[in-house]
Design a protein around this motif. Structure first.
Motif, short mmCIF file in Angstrom:
data_model
loop_
_atom_site.label_atom_id
_atom_site.label_comp_id
_atom_site.label_asym_id
_atom_site.label_seq_id
_atom_site.Cartn_x
_atom_site.Cartn_y
_atom_site.Cartn_z
N ILE A 158 26.38 17.72 67.67
CA ILE A 158 26.24 19.15 67.92
C ILE A 158 25.33 19.73 66.85
O ILE A 158 25.48 19.43 65.67
N LYS A 159 24.39 20.57 67.29
CA LYS A 159 23.47 21.20 66.35
C LYS A 159 23.56 22.71 66.45
O LYS A 159 23.62 23.27 67.54
N LEU A 160 23.59 23.35 65.29
CA LEU A 160 23.51 24.81 65.23
C LEU A 160 22.05 25.26 65.17
O LEU A 160 21.74 26.39 65.53
N ILE A 161 21.19 24.38 64.67
CA ILE A 161 19.77 24.70 64.52
C ILE A 161 18.96 23.42 64.69
O ILE A 161 19.38 22.35 64.26
N ASP A 162 17.81 23.55 65.34
CA ASP A 162 16.93 22.40 65.53
C ASP A 162 15.74 22.42 64.58
O ASP A 162 15.24 21.38 64.19
N ASP A 163 15.27 23.63 64.25
CA ASP A 163 14.06 23.72 63.41
C ASP A 163 14.00 25.08 62.76
O ASP A 163 14.57 26.05 63.26
N VAL A 164 13.29 25.15 61.64
CA VAL A 164 13.00 26.41 60.96
C VAL A 164 11.52 26.40 60.62
O VAL A 164 10.95 25.34 60.32
N ASN A 165 10.90 27.56 60.71
CA ASN A 165 9.49 27.66 60.39
C ASN A 165 9.22 29.01 59.74
O ASN A 165 9.92 29.98 60.02
N VAL A 166 8.23 29.06 58.87
CA VAL A 166 7.79 30.30 58.23
C VAL A 166 6.29 30.40 58.46
O VAL A 166 5.55 29.48 58.10
N LEU A 167 5.88 31.49 59.10
CA LEU A 167 4.49 31.65 59.51
C LEU A 167 3.98 33.05 59.22
O LEU A 167 4.77 34.00 59.16
N SER A 168 2.68 33.17 59.12
CA SER A 168 2.05 34.49 59.12
C SER A 168 1.86 34.89 60.57
O SER A 168 2.04 34.07 61.48
N ILE A 169 1.46 36.13 60.81
CA ILE A 169 1.18 36.57 62.19
C ILE A 169 0.06 35.72 62.78
O ILE A 169 0.15 35.28 63.92
N LYS A 170 -0.98 35.48 62.00
CA LYS A 170 -2.11 34.69 62.49
C LYS A 170 -1.66 33.27 62.86
O LYS A 170 -2.01 32.75 63.92
N GLU A 171 -0.86 32.65 61.99
CA GLU A 171 -0.36 31.30 62.27
C GLU A 171 0.52 31.30 63.53
O GLU A 171 0.44 30.38 64.33
N TRP A 172 1.36 32.32 63.67
CA TRP A 172 2.18 32.44 64.88
C TRP A 172 1.29 32.51 66.11
O TRP A 172 1.49 31.79 67.08
N ASN A 173 0.31 33.40 66.08
CA ASN A 173 -0.55 33.60 67.25
C ASN A 173 -1.37 32.36 67.60
O ASN A 173 -1.70 32.16 68.77
N LEU A 174 -1.70 31.53 66.62
CA LEU A 174 -2.49 30.32 66.86
C LEU A 174 -1.62 29.10 67.19
O LEU A 174 -2.13 28.07 67.60
N HIS A 175 -0.32 29.22 67.01
CA HIS A 175 0.61 28.11 67.23
C HIS A 175 0.67 27.77 68.72
O HIS A 175 0.73 28.65 69.57
N ASP A 176 0.68 26.48 69.05
CA ASP A 176 0.71 26.05 70.45
C ASP A 176 1.91 26.60 71.22
O ASP A 176 1.78 27.01 72.36
#
Length: 175
Positions: free
Chosen positions: A143-161
């Motif tokens: 059982i998982k409570l979380i699969d992944d964590v990420n920290v991004l800028s707005i630009k990195e978010w918008n360019l993320h696949d």
């Protein structure tokens, strides 16, 4: 049909048109229920994941004006960091009350004048130590409570696949 969630200042919006489901209702629901929980800003559900998104933009005109009155926003500062961690745990309750049973990703989108990719990488590593990754690994229940964590800028978010399907857009005066 367009579905845009806006930040608390109305400076940026998150275009969730392509989401299976999305909401920024958690804060209102917690406030109405009079429970002292901290909430993340946005929830987005896609075909595979439930994303809990905390957003902090200390690089808008309004935030820059405020920085002359208060100390510079530092996301690594203990109190600010603890708040971001708490928002994950307190938001997880809400996700489960909604019956959203998909794997969870926690994404912190942070903009700060002195922030860069190195700061975001350090922040992600620090977050990973405070979120339940080790606990779920040690318990080995599957059982998982979380699969992944990420920290991004707005630009990195918008360019993320994956995340870029829900772009941050400038609203109002910031446009």
């Amino acid at each position: 049909m367009e579905h845009i969630l806006t930040d608390e200042n109305g400076d940026y919006g998150l275009d969730c048109t392509n989401a299976v489901w999305a909401s920024d209702q958690m804060h209102k629901d917690y406030h109405y229920a009079k429970i002292p929980l901290s909430d993340a800003d946005f929830l987005i559900e896609d075909e595979i994941y439930m994303m809990i998104i905390e957003y902090k933009n200390a690089d808008t005109g309004k935030a820059r004006e405020a920085s002359f009155k208060t100390p510079f926003f530092d996301p690594m500062e203990d109190r600010k960091f603890a708040s971001v961690v708490r928002k994950f745990y307190d938001s997880l309750h809400y996700v489960h009350l909604l019956g959203k049973c998909k794997p969870v990703k926690y994404i912190y989108v942070v903009e700060t004048p002195k922030g860069d990719a190195t700061m975001r990488k350090r922040l992600r590593a620090k977050l990973k130590t405070q979120l339940p990754f080790k606990l779920q690994e040690d318990m080995d229940t599957g059982i998982k409570l979380i699969d992944d964590v990420n920290v991004l800028s707005i630009k990195e978010w918008n360019l993320h696949d994956e995340y870029g399907k829900y772009p941050f857009i400038k609203m109002g005066k910031e446009q």
